[in-house]
Design a protein around this motif. Structure first.
Motif, PDB file in Angstrom:
ATOM      1  N   ALA A  66      22.144   0.043  -7.435  1.00 21.33           N
ATOM      2  CA  ALA A  66      20.964   0.906  -7.494  1.00 21.33           C
ATOM      3  C   ALA A  66      21.365   2.370  -7.653  1.00 21.33           C
ATOM      4  O   ALA A  66      20.814   3.098  -8.491  1.00 21.33           O
ATOM      5  CB  ALA A  66      20.114   0.719  -6.240  1.00 21.33           C
ATOM      6  N   LEU A  67      22.344   2.824  -6.863  1.00 20.67           N
ATOM      7  CA  LEU A  67      22.818   4.206  -6.990  1.00 20.67           C
ATOM      8  C   LEU A  67      23.489   4.437  -8.337  1.00 20.67           C
ATOM      9  O   LEU A  67      23.293   5.479  -8.969  1.00 20.67           O
ATOM     10  CB  LEU A  67      23.808   4.516  -5.861  1.00 20.67           C
ATOM     11  N   SER A  68      24.266   3.454  -8.780  1.00 23.18           N
ATOM     12  CA  SER A  68      24.998   3.617 -10.036  1.00 23.18           C
ATOM     13  C   SER A  68      24.066   3.734 -11.223  1.00 23.18           C
ATOM     14  O   SER A  68      24.360   4.451 -12.187  1.00 23.18           O
ATOM     15  CB  SER A  68      25.944   2.428 -10.241  1.00 23.18           C
ATOM     16  N   LEU A  69      22.943   3.041 -11.185  1.00 28.14           N
ATOM     17  CA  LEU A  69      21.986   3.103 -12.289  1.00 28.14           C
ATOM     18  C   LEU A  69      21.035   4.287 -12.162  1.00 28.14           C
ATOM     19  O   LEU A  69      20.625   4.872 -13.162  1.00 28.14           O
ATOM     20  CB  LEU A  69      21.180   1.800 -12.356  1.00 28.14           C
ATOM     21  N   ALA A  70      20.682   4.658 -10.937  1.00 25.43           N
ATOM     22  CA  ALA A  70      19.724   5.741 -10.743  1.00 25.43           C
ATOM     23  C   ALA A  70      20.368   7.109 -10.916  1.00 25.43           C
ATOM     24  O   ALA A  70      19.790   8.007 -11.537  1.00 25.43           O
ATOM     25  CB  ALA A  70      19.085   5.634  -9.358  1.00 25.43           C
ATOM     26  N   ALA A  71      21.569   7.282 -10.383  1.00 28.28           N
ATOM     27  CA  ALA A  71      22.218   8.593 -10.427  1.00 28.28           C
ATOM     28  C   ALA A  71      23.345   8.644 -11.438  1.00 28.28           C
ATOM     29  O   ALA A  71      23.454   9.589 -12.218  1.00 28.28           O
ATOM     30  CB  ALA A  71      22.751   8.949  -9.039  1.00 28.28           C
ATOM     31  N   PHE A  72      24.216   7.649 -11.470  1.00 24.61           N
ATOM     32  CA  PHE A  72      25.393   7.590 -12.333  1.00 24.61           C
ATOM     33  C   PHE A  72      26.176   8.902 -12.275  1.00 24.61           C
ATOM     34  O   PHE A  72      26.393   9.585 -13.273  1.00 24.61           O
ATOM     35  CB  PHE A  72      24.995   7.260 -13.772  1.00 24.61           C
ATOM     36  N   ALA A  73      26.583   9.251 -11.083  1.00 26.51           N
ATOM     37  CA  ALA A  73      27.399  10.442 -10.859  1.00 26.51           C
ATOM     38  C   ALA A  73      28.328  10.112  -9.700  1.00 26.51           C
ATOM     39  O   ALA A  73      27.910  10.121  -8.545  1.00 26.51           O
ATOM     40  CB  ALA A  73      26.536  11.658 -10.532  1.00 26.51           C
ATOM     41  N   GLY A  74      29.592   9.806 -10.025  1.00 32.40           N
ATOM     42  CA  GLY A  74      30.515   9.271  -9.036  1.00 32.40           C
ATOM     43  C   GLY A  74      30.664  10.117  -7.795  1.00 32.40           C
ATOM     44  O   GLY A  74      30.528   9.630  -6.667  1.00 32.40           O
ATOM     45  N   SER A  75      30.944  11.409  -7.978  1.00 32.20           N
ATOM     46  CA  SER A  75      31.161  12.276  -6.820  1.00 32.20           C
ATOM     47  C   SER A  75      29.905  12.371  -5.970  1.00 32.20           C
ATOM     48  O   SER A  75      29.968  12.348  -4.731  1.00 32.20           O
ATOM     49  CB  SER A  75      31.592  13.667  -7.289  1.00 32.20           C
ATOM     50  N   THR A 159      29.373   0.658 -17.613  1.00 38.11           N
ATOM     51  CA  THR A 159      29.658  -0.749 -17.312  1.00 38.11           C
ATOM     52  C   THR A 159      30.817  -0.864 -16.324  1.00 38.11           C
ATOM     53  O   THR A 159      30.766  -1.664 -15.377  1.00 38.11           O
ATOM     54  CB  THR A 159      29.992  -1.507 -18.597  1.00 38.11           C
ATOM     55  N   TYR A 160      31.866  -0.057 -16.540  1.00 39.18           N
ATOM     56  CA  TYR A 160      32.993  -0.058 -15.602  1.00 39.18           C
ATOM     57  C   TYR A 160      32.527   0.346 -14.209  1.00 39.18           C
ATOM     58  O   TYR A 160      32.953  -0.231 -13.200  1.00 39.18           O
ATOM     59  CB  TYR A 160      34.088   0.907 -16.060  1.00 39.18           C
ATOM     60  N   TRP A 161      31.664   1.349 -14.150  1.00 42.00           N
ATOM     61  CA  TRP A 161      31.230   1.889 -12.862  1.00 42.00           C
ATOM     62  C   TRP A 161      30.379   0.879 -12.092  1.00 42.00           C
ATOM     63  O   TRP A 161      30.617   0.614 -10.910  1.00 42.00           O
ATOM     64  CB  TRP A 161      30.464   3.180 -13.090  1.00 42.00           C
ATOM     65  N   VAL A 162      29.381   0.309 -12.772  1.00 36.23           N
ATOM     66  CA  VAL A 162      28.511  -0.665 -12.108  1.00 36.23           C
ATOM     67  C   VAL A 162      29.305  -1.922 -11.734  1.00 36.23           C
ATOM     68  O   VAL A 162      29.165  -2.455 -10.624  1.00 36.23           O
ATOM     69  CB  VAL A 162      27.315  -1.021 -13.017  1.00 36.23           C
ATOM     70  N   GLY A 163      30.144  -2.385 -12.643  1.00 34.24           N
ATOM     71  CA  GLY A 163      30.961  -3.564 -12.352  1.00 34.24           C
ATOM     72  C   GLY A 163      31.920  -3.331 -11.208  1.00 34.24           C
ATOM     73  O   GLY A 163      32.104  -4.202 -10.341  1.00 34.24           O
TER      74      GLY A 163
END
Length: 255
Positions: A66-75, A159-163
């Motif tokens: 949910a965070l990865s798709l909503a924000a997509f900002a690692g830090s 894709t790498y991040w969500v996976g």
């Protein structure tokens, strides 16, 4: 007869052109995915770290995707996990989001968004304009950039991040004890990206200006070091650009 001759002569030339367009697009997409591999080596483990932190903080597993798709900002996501776990006030969360992601304002000056023409695709390119995508794009020569290549690279990075986050959630649920030191994964990734950009560009003055900006910011405003360092670094880069642009003009005038 006069109407048939042009159509017969134009058909052999038009067909290869029509066939080349999809083939070239597929080639650009392949190049974009290939470009993402270097960043993916850091993004995927960092996503695993995010998933592990979410489980270790006692938060629900679905928060990782949910965070990865909503924000997509690692830090930002790594910071939000700690804030959610400690129930940080909303005002403090909003200020943190502003300070941490303020650097993306400067990315827009040189990120090749002008290549993407479709409104939906451009909106996604803005949404997925993360540090790693910017670093990969900046390392490419301007003549080799294209919209399909850029978008393919950004989609691969997400894709790498969500996976990675999902893998981290699974590992966190399986491990009996928490893992310490996961927060350093983000710092390590930025260090690798900086060294890679320096190696490809050889911009020693820019590295020195960035180091000076970070040092001064840490001394003067330790609470807002990133915000101050970015503003100072951009100012120094503008001064350097102005001086560099004047030099050829003065040399031409002297000649």
């Amino acid at each position: 007869m006069h109407h048939d001759v042009p159509s017969r002569t134009a058909t052999p030339d038009a067909a290869p052109v029509a066939a080349r367009a999809p083939a070239d697009r597929r080639h650009q997409i392949t190049l974009g995915v290939h470009d993402s591999f270097s960043a993916g080596l850091g993004i995927f483990p960092l996503g695993i770290a995010l998933g592990l932190l979410i489980i270790q903080a006692g938060l629900p597993w679905w928060l990782a995707p949910a965070l990865s798709l909503a924000a997509f900002a690692g830090s930002l996501e790594l910071l939000l996990v700690g804030m959610m776990a400690t129930v940080t006030p909303l005002a403090a969360v909003a200020l943190t989001v502003l300070v941490v992601n303020f650097r993306h304002v400067f990315y827009a000056f040189s990120f090749p968004l002008h290549l993407v023409k479709h409104p939906v695709a451009k909106a996604y390119a803005v949404y997925a304009m993360i540090d790693e995508a910017y670093a990969v794009s900046a390392s490419l020569p301007e003549a080799e950039r294209s919209a399909p290549r850029l978008l393919a690279m950004q989609i691969a990075c997400e894709t790498y991040w969500v996976g990675g986050g999902l893998v981290g959630v699974a590992l966190g649920a399986a491990l009996p004890a928490p893992i310490k030191g996961l927060e350093f994964a983000l710092c390590a990734l930025f260090t690798v990206l900086t060294l890679d950009a320096f190696r490809s560009r050889g911009e020693i003055p820019s590295v020195l200006l960035a180091g000076a900006s970070a040092t001064v910011a840490l001394v003067l405003t330790p609470g807002l070091a990133m915000f101050t360092a970015l503003l100072m670094f951009v100012g120094l880069l503008l001064v350097r650009h102005t001086l560099t642009a004047r030099r050829p003009t003065q040399e031409t005038a002297d000649a």
